[in-house]
Design a protein around this motif. Structure first.
Motif, PDB file in Angstrom:
ATOM      1  N   GLU A 179       0.876  -1.169   0.000  1.00 15.08           N
ATOM      2  CA  GLU A 179       0.000   0.000   0.000  1.00 15.08           C
ATOM      3  C   GLU A 179       0.913   1.219   0.000  1.00 15.08           C
ATOM      4  O   GLU A 179       1.472   1.583   1.047  1.00 15.08           O
ATOM      5  CB  GLU A 179      -0.886  -0.035   1.254  1.00 15.08           C
ATOM      6  CG  GLU A 179      -2.033   0.950   1.256  1.00 15.08           C
ATOM      7  CD  GLU A 179      -2.907   0.851   0.024  1.00 15.08           C
ATOM      8  OE1 GLU A 179      -3.018   1.851  -0.696  1.00 15.08           O
ATOM      9  OE2 GLU A 179      -3.451  -0.255  -0.232  1.00 15.08           O
ATOM     10  N   PRO A 180       1.145   1.855  -1.150  1.00 13.43           N
ATOM     11  CA  PRO A 180       2.170   2.895  -1.219  1.00 13.43           C
ATOM     12  C   PRO A 180       1.838   4.127  -0.382  1.00 13.43           C
ATOM     13  O   PRO A 180       0.659   4.484  -0.246  1.00 13.43           O
ATOM     14  CB  PRO A 180       2.239   3.263  -2.702  1.00 13.43           C
ATOM     15  CG  PRO A 180       1.176   2.525  -3.391  1.00 13.43           C
ATOM     16  CD  PRO A 180       0.495   1.604  -2.437  1.00 13.43           C
ATOM     17  N   PRO A 181       2.869   4.772   0.180  1.00 13.52           N
ATOM     18  CA  PRO A 181       2.658   6.063   0.839  1.00 13.52           C
ATOM     19  C   PRO A 181       2.388   7.116  -0.240  1.00 13.52           C
ATOM     20  O   PRO A 181       2.537   6.831  -1.431  1.00 13.52           O
ATOM     21  CB  PRO A 181       4.004   6.325   1.518  1.00 13.52           C
ATOM     22  CG  PRO A 181       5.002   5.630   0.633  1.00 13.52           C
ATOM     23  CD  PRO A 181       4.296   4.415   0.091  1.00 13.52           C
ATOM     24  N   ASP A 182       1.987   8.311   0.185  1.00  9.91           N
ATOM     25  CA  ASP A 182       1.780   9.377  -0.796  1.00  9.91           C
ATOM     26  C   ASP A 182       3.115   9.906  -1.328  1.00  9.91           C
ATOM     27  O   ASP A 182       3.223  10.290  -2.486  1.00  9.91           O
ATOM     28  CB  ASP A 182       1.001  10.535  -0.155  1.00  9.91           C
ATOM     29  CG  ASP A 182      -0.358  10.073   0.358  1.00  9.91           C
ATOM     30  OD1 ASP A 182      -1.008   9.274  -0.351  1.00  9.91           O
ATOM     31  OD2 ASP A 182      -0.748  10.476   1.474  1.00  9.91           O
ATOM     32  N   TRP A 183       4.128   9.913  -0.449  1.00  3.39           N
ATOM     33  CA  TRP A 183       5.425  10.469  -0.818  1.00  3.39           C
ATOM     34  C   TRP A 183       6.546   9.554  -0.354  1.00  3.39           C
ATOM     35  O   TRP A 183       6.436   8.941   0.708  1.00  3.39           O
ATOM     36  CB  TRP A 183       5.637  11.838  -0.151  1.00  3.39           C
ATOM     37  CG  TRP A 183       4.784  12.934  -0.704  1.00  3.39           C
ATOM     38  CD1 TRP A 183       3.481  13.201  -0.377  1.00  3.39           C
ATOM     39  CD2 TRP A 183       5.170  13.911  -1.677  1.00  3.39           C
ATOM     40  NE1 TRP A 183       3.048  14.287  -1.091  1.00  3.39           N
ATOM     41  CE2 TRP A 183       4.055  14.751  -1.895  1.00  3.39           C
ATOM     42  CE3 TRP A 183       6.353  14.172  -2.377  1.00  3.39           C
ATOM     43  CZ2 TRP A 183       4.086  15.817  -2.797  1.00  3.39           C
ATOM     44  CZ3 TRP A 183       6.388  15.229  -3.262  1.00  3.39           C
ATOM     45  CH2 TRP A 183       5.263  16.050  -3.473  1.00  3.39           C
ATOM     46  N   ILE A 184       7.605   9.506  -1.141  1.00  8.90           N
ATOM     47  CA  ILE A 184       8.864   8.903  -0.692  1.00  8.90           C
ATOM     48  C   ILE A 184       9.911  10.016  -0.730  1.00  8.90           C
ATOM     49  O   ILE A 184      10.051  10.705  -1.744  1.00  8.90           O
ATOM     50  CB  ILE A 184       9.291   7.722  -1.600  1.00  8.90           C
ATOM     51  CG1 ILE A 184       8.288   6.559  -1.459  1.00  8.90           C
ATOM     52  CG2 ILE A 184      10.704   7.253  -1.247  1.00  8.90           C
ATOM     53  CD1 ILE A 184       8.592   5.365  -2.357  1.00  8.90           C
ATOM     54  N   VAL A 185      10.613  10.206   0.395  1.00  8.56           N
ATOM     55  CA  VAL A 185      11.593  11.298   0.499  1.00  8.56           C
ATOM     56  C   VAL A 185      12.978  10.708   0.727  1.00  8.56           C
ATOM     57  O   VAL A 185      13.139   9.803   1.564  1.00  8.56           O
ATOM     58  CB  VAL A 185      11.233  12.245   1.667  1.00  8.56           C
ATOM     59  CG1 VAL A 185      12.144  13.475   1.668  1.00  8.56           C
ATOM     60  CG2 VAL A 185       9.766  12.673   1.588  1.00  8.56           C
ATOM     61  N   LEU A 186      13.958  11.211  -0.034  1.00  8.42           N
ATOM     62  CA  LEU A 186      15.327  10.709   0.137  1.00  8.42           C
ATOM     63  C   LEU A 186      16.344  11.791  -0.200  1.00  8.42           C
ATOM     64  O   LEU A 186      16.015  12.746  -0.910  1.00  8.42           O
ATOM     65  CB  LEU A 186      15.574   9.469  -0.740  1.00  8.42           C
ATOM     66  CG  LEU A 186      15.812   9.657  -2.245  1.00  8.42           C
ATOM     67  CD1 LEU A 186      16.472   8.433  -2.829  1.00  8.42           C
ATOM     68  CD2 LEU A 186      14.526   9.955  -2.993  1.00  8.42           C
ATOM     69  N   PRO A 187      17.577  11.657   0.320  1.00 12.49           N
ATOM     70  CA  PRO A 187      18.618  12.617  -0.029  1.00 12.49           C
ATOM     71  C   PRO A 187      19.192  12.337  -1.417  1.00 12.49           C
ATOM     72  O   PRO A 187      19.180  11.186  -1.884  1.00 12.49           O
ATOM     73  CB  PRO A 187      19.696  12.385   1.037  1.00 12.49           C
ATOM     74  CG  PRO A 187      19.433  11.048   1.622  1.00 12.49           C
ATOM     75  CD  PRO A 187      18.040  10.643   1.296  1.00 12.49           C
ATOM     76  N   GLY A 188      19.688  13.375  -2.066  1.00 12.89           N
ATOM     77  CA  GLY A 188      20.289  13.213  -3.393  1.00 12.89           C
ATOM     78  C   GLY A 188      21.687  13.807  -3.449  1.00 12.89           C
ATOM     79  O   GLY A 188      21.904  14.940  -3.020  1.00 12.89           O
ATOM     80  N   GLY A 189      22.642  13.011  -3.949  1.00 16.93           N
ATOM     81  CA  GLY A 189      24.018  13.477  -4.117  1.00 16.93           C
ATOM     82  C   GLY A 189      24.453  13.233  -5.546  1.00 16.93           C
ATOM     83  O   GLY A 189      24.280  14.059  -6.442  1.00 16.93           O
ATOM     84  N   ASN A 190      24.970  12.022  -5.779  1.00 16.58           N
ATOM     85  CA  ASN A 190      25.355  11.635  -7.142  1.00 16.58           C
ATOM     86  C   ASN A 190      24.124  11.195  -7.946  1.00 16.58           C
ATOM     87  O   ASN A 190      24.209  10.927  -9.130  1.00 16.58           O
ATOM     88  CB  ASN A 190      26.392  10.504  -7.056  1.00 16.58           C
ATOM     89  CG  ASN A 190      27.448  10.591  -8.132  1.00 16.58           C
ATOM     90  OD1 ASN A 190      27.628  11.628  -8.777  1.00 16.58           O
ATOM     91  ND2 ASN A 190      28.147   9.493  -8.362  1.00 16.58           N
ATOM     92  N   VAL A 316      -0.408  18.403   4.863  1.00 15.89           N
ATOM     93  CA  VAL A 316      -0.305  17.902   6.240  1.00 15.89           C
ATOM     94  C   VAL A 316      -0.933  16.515   6.399  1.00 15.89           C
ATOM     95  O   VAL A 316      -0.532  15.738   7.258  1.00 15.89           O
ATOM     96  CB  VAL A 316      -0.943  18.879   7.252  1.00 15.89           C
ATOM     97  CG1 VAL A 316      -0.153  20.166   7.329  1.00 15.89           C
ATOM     98  CG2 VAL A 316      -2.389  19.176   6.886  1.00 15.89           C
ATOM     99  N   GLY A 317      -1.894  16.194   5.545  1.00 14.61           N
ATOM    100  CA  GLY A 317      -2.548  14.892   5.663  1.00 14.61           C
ATOM    101  C   GLY A 317      -1.767  13.748   5.025  1.00 14.61           C
ATOM    102  O   GLY A 317      -2.206  12.604   5.033  1.00 14.61           O
ATOM    103  N   ALA A 318      -0.591  14.042   4.477  1.00 15.54           N
ATOM    104  CA  ALA A 318       0.138  13.039   3.684  1.00 15.54           C
ATOM    105  C   ALA A 318       0.700  11.910   4.536  1.00 15.54           C
ATOM    106  O   ALA A 318       1.041  12.089   5.703  1.00 15.54           O
ATOM    107  CB  ALA A 318       1.271  13.713   2.920  1.00 15.54           C
ATOM    108  N   SER A 319       0.773  10.737   3.897  1.00 13.01           N
ATOM    109  CA  SER A 319       1.513   9.618   4.472  1.00 13.01           C
ATOM    110  C   SER A 319       2.854   9.566   3.741  1.00 13.01           C
ATOM    111  O   SER A 319       2.916   9.557   2.512  1.00 13.01           O
ATOM    112  CB  SER A 319       0.699   8.344   4.271  1.00 13.01           C
ATOM    113  OG  SER A 319       1.535   7.266   3.935  1.00 13.01           O
TER     114      SER A 319
END
Ligand code: F0G
Length: 363
Positions: A179-190, A316-319
């Motif tokens: 069941e996917p979240p609304d957002w996936i957050v990650l750091p970016g370098g290369n 604000v309601g995001a998963s």
């Protein structure tokens, strides 16, 4: 066997076919997904889970890519492997090469790599070349050396690395019951990991495993944010920068996977943000204090999430699922500096030890 216990090879049907005999696994993956209501509230969202890739064998997500790429190197009969690195890739390359019995050369920027990562790389026995220059200079030199001398390159420009790193997303969504979240957050370098996340989501979506694509938010350090600048310009222009940030893992000014990472943003209707070093270190202190812990680059995830919520980009309601890319103990210098350094008095969560004489009266 290690293959059966690996959180990477578990998803073998979605990885390049390699014979068991060439698979080099420690085994990696099977990292925890932490429900963090306190941090969700601090960031301002309804739900936040953190996938802790620092729990991999050498302490970062790099191991997921390294098991696939090192196995491929063995399969094609590579005699020697190499990489450029800000520290985590070098530790992972050194460990997997040692496991495979392959010699390894790593190119690192002089000075700007944490003592723990350099120590791992030295200890595992890789030959280390320190460049008088930054990561981007090291990256250019190792690419030239790989072509010139027929060395097998283990940076994320190698597509087999990205194949392994797809399993961060496979495992994350598996843990969430697909069941996917609304957002996936990650750091970016290369930007290799950003590319791998996009490819993984696209494959799951096309296979019908997930019904909708989460949006991807990539967070860069403000002093090393060429991808963010390009995003702001609608990807009409791209300029490398001279990078500077406390998050040495992502101190990169000319990411090699820029084009692939752009596809991730396009395909997922993603966004890119940049956060200050101060915001990164405060977010890190919060993650540490929650009992989880991570290295500075990983904390860009939480700092970026909080900023994107306050900017109204993430509702604000995001998963939200955040990826923590490296272990707390990868950079204890950064910990000491935050808690004991000259600026510690200005840090809300500073926790310096108190020094006393060994007497009950003093206690
Ligand atoms: N977080 C950590 C802890 C990292 O070590 C890296 C990259 C990133 C995030 C960014 O991932 O490059 O795929 O966008 N470290 C590389 C290295 C560059 O050499 O260890 P990316």
């Amino acid at each position: 066997t290690g293959i059966e216990r690996s959180g990477v090879w578990r998803y073998r049907e979605l990885l390049p076919p390699l014979p068991d005999a060439t698979i080099v696994t420690k085994p990696e993956g099977n990292t925890n997904l932490y429900e963090v209501p306190g941090l969700a509230a601090w960031a301002g969202v309804a739900r936040l889970v953190l996938k802790h890739e620092g729990e991999n064998p050498t302490g970062s997500f790099k191991d997921r890519g390294m098991t696939v790429a090192t196995s491929h190197a063995l399969w094609v009969g590579a005699q020697i492997v190499a990489c450029a690195s800000t520290g985590n890739t070098s530790a992972s390359v050194a460990a997997y090469a040692a496991t495979a019995g392959l010699p390894a050369i790593v190119f690192i920027p002089e000075g700007k790599i944490s003592a723990a990562k350099l120590g791992q790389t030295i200890a595992y026995g890789a030959r280390i070349v320190q460049i008088r220059g930054n990561f981007d200079a090291a990256m250019a030199l190792v690419q030239d050396a790989a072509r010139r001398y027929g060395i097998y390159l283990l940076n994320s420009i190698n597509p087999f690395r990205l194949e392994g790193q797809k399993t961060i997303v496979f495992e994350l969504l598996h843990q969430m019951g697909w069941e996917p979240p609304d957002w996936i957050v990650l750091p970016g370098g290369n930007l290799g990991n950003t590319s791998a996340v996009g490819k993984a989501l696209t494959e799951l979506h096309e296979a019908g495993v997930i019904g909708r694509l989460p949006r991807v938010a990539v967070i860069q350090a403000a002093g090393a944010a060429p991808f963010y600048e390009a995003y702001r310009a609608g990807f009409r222009e791209y300029h490398p920068v001279t990078p500077e940030t406390v998050a040495t893992a992502i101190r990169i000014g000319d990411p090699v996977s820029y084009s692939k990472a752009r596809r991730t943003i396009d395909l997922t209707n993603g966004v890119v943000a940049a956060v200050s070093d101060e915001a990164i270190m405060e977010a890190k202190a919060r993650i540490d204090r929650a009992g989880i812990g991570c290295e500075p680059a990983s904390a860009a995830t939480l700092a970026g999430l909080r900023q994107l919520v306050s900017d109204g980009v993430i509702p604000v309601g995001a998963s939200v699922a955040g990826i923590l890319t490296g272990h707390l103990m990868k950079d204890t210098d950064a910990v000491m500096d935050y808690h004991l350094g000259p600026d510690a008095a200005n840090h809300p969560l500073a926790n310096p030890p108190q020094v006393i004489d060994p007497t009950p009266a003093a206690l």
